[in-house]
Structure formats: structure tokens, C-alpha cells
Design an enzyme around this catalytic site. Sequence first.
Site, PDB file in Angstrom:
ATOM      1  N   ASP A 189       0.864  -1.175   0.000  1.00  0.00           N
ATOM      2  CA  ASP A 189       0.000   0.000   0.000  1.00  0.00           C
ATOM      3  C   ASP A 189       0.903   1.227   0.000  1.00  0.00           C
ATOM      4  O   ASP A 189       1.986   1.208   0.569  1.00  0.00           O
ATOM      5  CB  ASP A 189      -0.893  -0.049   1.242  1.00  0.00           C
ATOM      6  CG  ASP A 189      -2.019   0.955   1.185  1.00  0.00           C
ATOM      7  OD1 ASP A 189      -2.084   1.716   0.199  1.00  0.00           O
ATOM      8  OD2 ASP A 189      -2.822   0.986   2.127  1.00  0.00           O
ATOM      9  N   SER A 190       0.457   2.304  -0.599  1.00  0.00           N
ATOM     10  CA  SER A 190       1.326   3.461  -0.827  1.00  0.00           C
ATOM     11  C   SER A 190       1.685   4.227   0.432  1.00  0.00           C
ATOM     12  O   SER A 190       2.618   5.015   0.440  1.00  0.00           O
ATOM     13  CB  SER A 190       0.638   4.438  -1.784  1.00  0.00           C
ATOM     14  OG  SER A 190      -0.460   5.055  -1.142  1.00  0.00           O
ATOM     15  N   GLY A 191       0.933   4.018   1.511  1.00  0.00           N
ATOM     16  CA  GLY A 191       1.129   4.807   2.719  1.00  0.00           C
ATOM     17  C   GLY A 191       0.181   5.978   2.809  1.00  0.00           C
ATOM     18  O   GLY A 191       0.056   6.608   3.859  1.00  0.00           O
ATOM     19  N   PHE A 214      -3.140   6.200   2.886  1.00  0.00           N
ATOM     20  CA  PHE A 214      -4.226   6.066   3.862  1.00  0.00           C
ATOM     21  C   PHE A 214      -3.707   6.278   5.279  1.00  0.00           C
ATOM     22  O   PHE A 214      -4.345   6.953   6.090  1.00  0.00           O
ATOM     23  CB  PHE A 214      -4.886   4.689   3.739  1.00  0.00           C
ATOM     24  CG  PHE A 214      -6.021   4.474   4.705  1.00  0.00           C
ATOM     25  CD1 PHE A 214      -7.271   5.025   4.460  1.00  0.00           C
ATOM     26  CD2 PHE A 214      -5.839   3.751   5.871  1.00  0.00           C
ATOM     27  CE1 PHE A 214      -8.323   4.851   5.360  1.00  0.00           C
ATOM     28  CE2 PHE A 214      -6.880   3.569   6.767  1.00  0.00           C
ATOM     29  CZ  PHE A 214      -8.124   4.122   6.505  1.00  0.00           C
ATOM     30  N   ASP A 262      -1.992   8.559  -3.044  1.00  0.00           N
ATOM     31  CA  ASP A 262      -3.235   9.301  -3.254  1.00  0.00           C
ATOM     32  C   ASP A 262      -3.701   9.907  -1.949  1.00  0.00           C
ATOM     33  O   ASP A 262      -3.166   9.584  -0.883  1.00  0.00           O
ATOM     34  CB  ASP A 262      -4.332   8.376  -3.805  1.00  0.00           C
ATOM     35  CG  ASP A 262      -4.747   7.318  -2.784  1.00  0.00           C
ATOM     36  OD1 ASP A 262      -3.874   6.864  -2.021  1.00  0.00           O
ATOM     37  OD2 ASP A 262      -5.931   6.939  -2.747  1.00  0.00           O
ATOM     38  N   GLN A 297     -10.708   7.550  -6.747  1.00  0.00           N
ATOM     39  CA  GLN A 297     -11.313   8.184  -5.582  1.00  0.00           C
ATOM     40  C   GLN A 297     -12.540   8.979  -6.032  1.00  0.00           C
ATOM     41  O   GLN A 297     -12.835   9.056  -7.207  1.00  0.00           O
ATOM     42  CB  GLN A 297     -10.297   9.096  -4.888  1.00  0.00           C
ATOM     43  CG  GLN A 297      -9.134   8.359  -4.215  1.00  0.00           C
ATOM     44  CD  GLN A 297      -9.524   7.673  -2.906  1.00  0.00           C
ATOM     45  OE1 GLN A 297     -10.683   7.717  -2.461  1.00  0.00           O
ATOM     46  NE2 GLN A 297      -8.567   6.996  -2.290  1.00  0.00           N
ATOM     47  N   GLY A 315     -11.066   4.659  -0.839  1.00  0.00           N
ATOM     48  CA  GLY A 315     -11.966   5.575  -0.157  1.00  0.00           C
ATOM     49  C   GLY A 315     -13.317   5.001   0.189  1.00  0.00           C
ATOM     50  O   GLY A 315     -14.265   5.741   0.420  1.00  0.00           O
ATOM     51  N   ASP A 326      -8.478  -6.890   0.217  1.00  0.00           N
ATOM     52  CA  ASP A 326      -7.672  -7.022   1.436  1.00  0.00           C
ATOM     53  C   ASP A 326      -8.473  -6.449   2.587  1.00  0.00           C
ATOM     54  O   ASP A 326      -9.305  -5.560   2.396  1.00  0.00           O
ATOM     55  CB  ASP A 326      -6.345  -6.261   1.309  1.00  0.00           C
ATOM     56  CG  ASP A 326      -6.531  -4.767   1.562  1.00  0.00           C
ATOM     57  OD1 ASP A 326      -6.203  -4.299   2.669  1.00  0.00           O
ATOM     58  OD2 ASP A 326      -7.018  -4.061   0.656  1.00  0.00           O
ATOM     59  N   CYS A 384     -13.831 -27.530   8.023  1.00  0.00           N
ATOM     60  CA  CYS A 384     -12.581 -26.811   7.784  1.00  0.00           C
ATOM     61  C   CYS A 384     -11.364 -27.707   7.931  1.00  0.00           C
ATOM     62  O   CYS A 384     -11.322 -28.588   8.800  1.00  0.00           O
ATOM     63  CB  CYS A 384     -12.487 -25.624   8.747  1.00  0.00           C
ATOM     64  SG  CYS A 384     -11.021 -24.605   8.513  1.00  0.00           S
ATOM     65  N   CYS A 432      -8.169 -26.273   8.246  1.00  0.00           N
ATOM     66  CA  CYS A 432      -7.068 -25.409   8.679  1.00  0.00           C
ATOM     67  C   CYS A 432      -6.288 -26.073   9.821  1.00  0.00           C
ATOM     68  O   CYS A 432      -6.763 -27.042  10.424  1.00  0.00           O
ATOM     69  CB  CYS A 432      -7.598 -24.049   9.116  1.00  0.00           C
ATOM     70  SG  CYS A 432      -8.278 -24.016  10.800  1.00  0.00           S
ATOM     71  N   CYS A 470      -8.426 -26.354  13.095  1.00  0.00           N
ATOM     72  CA  CYS A 470      -9.551 -27.300  13.071  1.00  0.00           C
ATOM     73  C   CYS A 470      -9.099 -28.749  12.946  1.00  0.00           C
ATOM     74  O   CYS A 470      -9.820 -29.661  13.365  1.00  0.00           O
ATOM     75  CB  CYS A 470     -10.512 -26.932  11.940  1.00  0.00           C
ATOM     76  SG  CYS A 470     -11.407 -25.382  12.237  1.00  0.00           S
ATOM     77  N   HIS A 479      -7.095 -19.837  11.460  1.00  0.00           N
ATOM     78  CA  HIS A 479      -8.389 -20.323  10.973  1.00  0.00           C
ATOM     79  C   HIS A 479      -9.058 -19.283  10.086  1.00  0.00           C
ATOM     80  O   HIS A 479      -9.546 -19.614   8.992  1.00  0.00           O
ATOM     81  CB  HIS A 479      -9.313 -20.681  12.136  1.00  0.00           C
ATOM     82  CG  HIS A 479     -10.728 -20.901  11.695  1.00  0.00           C
ATOM     83  ND1 HIS A 479     -11.168 -22.094  11.156  1.00  0.00           N
ATOM     84  CD2 HIS A 479     -11.795 -20.048  11.636  1.00  0.00           C
ATOM     85  CE1 HIS A 479     -12.433 -21.980  10.813  1.00  0.00           C
ATOM     86  NE2 HIS A 479     -12.840 -20.749  11.092  1.00  0.00           N
TER      87      HIS A 479
END
Length: 376
Positions: free
Chosen positions: A89-91, A93, A143, A194, A221, A271, A309, A311, A314, A340
Site C-alpha cells: 500500500d502506498s502509505g 491512507f 493518493d 477516488q 476511499g 484485502d 474446515c 485449517c 480445526c 483459521h
Amino acid sequence: MYQIIKKDGNAKRAAFRTVHGTIDTPVFMNVGTAAAIKGAVASTDLQEIGTQVELSNTYHLHVRPGDHIVKQLGGLHRFMNWDKPILTDSGGFQVFSLAGLRKIKEEGVYFNSHIDGRKIFMGPEESMQIQSNLASTIAMAFDECAPSTAEKDYISNSVERTTRWLARCKKEMARLNSLEDTINKNQLLFGINQGGTFDDIRIEHAKTIADMDLDGYAIGGLAVGESHEEMYHVIEKTVPYLPENKPTYLMGVGTPANILEAVDRGVDFFDCVYPSRNGRHGHVYTNQGKLNLFNAKYELDSKPISEECSCPACRSYSRAYIRHLLKAKEMLGMRLCVLHNLYFYNNMMCEVRKAIEEERYSEYKRMRLEGFATNK
């Protein structure tokens, strides 16, 4: 290279080839902000639970340990022992959400570190330089993530500046990728759409950045205070104006239900911190709703979190045991819940891709949403 393999309505099953391997989409990226998943989850664990892409954050790694240190150690892949794709991520936010005192200017943003208070400047060129030092697979453009409550005039001016910053990001990345000492000379750049909840600004911005021929496009955004209905509306209005032959990424979203709805509207990448954050608090996902393992009713429950599950949690441990660990504040309890939840998200995306391939996505979405509607 991005190739659509199958479409079912607006839902897309695609493959995105990168220098660090092919990403099968739709995909959920597991969030490791500071090059680690919170909850004592190692990169070797990520391999076991089917993670395709790990996401780290430019701002956090810039302030600690420092992107120049990561570069000296061979880049983020070598630093954290991960050989698959990484998106940074660009930083942007974090600059706008963590920095209480900041000054936005055309050249970039002046602010104080949330760790030690030191003065930092970050603009498009600096963000690209940091991400180049980290040598991630995909870099995000710098941004401004404007507040969802901002007035339309503010949003409009902010979006215009974000577009100018994007042009600077593209130019700087081309320069960095040509340098001899750059670790990843094939670093990809995603631009960010945006516009708050204003259809006209979103659409116009999507058209503008689509013409810039980037490697991928994100919708930013959102999930910052607006309703789910507003978010879905923005996605529906915006995605048709982004290039269909490039991946589309919905940033910071979200719940399993949010993801299923966004896939249905043409989104490829996701994400969110929910699976790890909820897991650290004993909240775990199942196809029949979310469980709070702190509830007393699990004290003698010998069943796994989910009998469906596979995982690591589990396969080997009961709800009763994990509840005991959580109550005793043993880190293993938190770790098992996070493992999990991440497995649940990653496995759900496998099911999503299969459902699209078999042209039964609508039925799959309906079935899953009905199951998610309860909390236990």
C-alpha cells in the site's frame, strides 16, 4: 499480464501473471502491515493456509525498520522469507488516518511519525522510492483518501490532485525500474480511483486514470463510514469505466459478505484486517456465521471451530481448548484463531473461483450469504 479465464455475469475468474508468480483471481490478500501477520503467523504458515498474495504497508515499513534497511537486506521477499507476490500500500491512507498533524500541499504531505514524532515528508516520488526499496511485486500509487464526510468541492479538488500525483508516480516508477541497483525492475503500478460517494466524480476519475494505461486499478476511499448499500452502488457505477483487461482491486474490504457482493460486481482483488483482528479477539468465521469463542457455551465443546474446515486449528484442536487458551491469554489461542480465519478467507476465494468457472456463482453467493446471516 492479466487474462480473463471465465465470466459469470459480471463476476470474473482471471489469472494475473507477475514476476513473483501467477495470481488466480478473485483473490484475498492477507494483510501483514509491518511484514508480518498480527497474531504470530509466519510466512511458512501463509504457505500452508493457501495464501497467494501478502500485503505490507509502505508507511509502516518506512518508519520502522526503514525501507533502506529492507533494501540492504535484499528486499521484502528475502526479508520476510516469502517467495510469492507482495502488494505494498502506498502509505497514503496511513498518512491521512494516523498523522494527527499534517499539511497537504501540491508536492506531497508533511506530517509527524506516529512512533517517535519526527517530521516526515511523503509525496508521489517518495512513496515510489520507498516501494522500490521494498521491491514489492505491486506498488500502489500515492493518493489522498479524503474523509467520507468531506464536501463535494473538497472531494473534487482532492481527486484532481490525486490524478496529478498518479502521473508523477508513473513517471518516477519508470525511472526507478530502469536503475541498475533496483531489486525488482518489473515492479507493477496500480492507480487508485477516488471520489467519495459522488457518482459523477468517481466515473470521471475512472475514465481519466483508465487512459493512463496502468498495470491495475483500485477503488479506494470506501469502507470508511458509508453504508454497505452506498459502497455497492459506488462499485456498480465505477467498475464499468475501469479497463476490463486489467485487474480491479477494492481496497480495505471487507467482510465475507462484502467480498461476495463485490465479486458479483466485477472486482478481482481484496484485502482487509478483519480476519486477523477478529481472530485476535476470539471471533472466528464459519459457513454458518461467526462464533465468539469467549462464550461460555463452548467451555465443554469438543468440536473443532468448523467441522468443514481443514485449517491447522480445526485439524487438531477443539473449541473448548482454544477458548481456554484465549481466556488464559495464551498467545497460541490468538494464533490458532487468526490461522483459521485467514484459511477461511483463502478457501472461500478458491470456492468463488470454482463457482465462477462452473457458471454457478449466483447460487454459490446466495447459499453463503444465507449461512453468514447468523452469529453464534
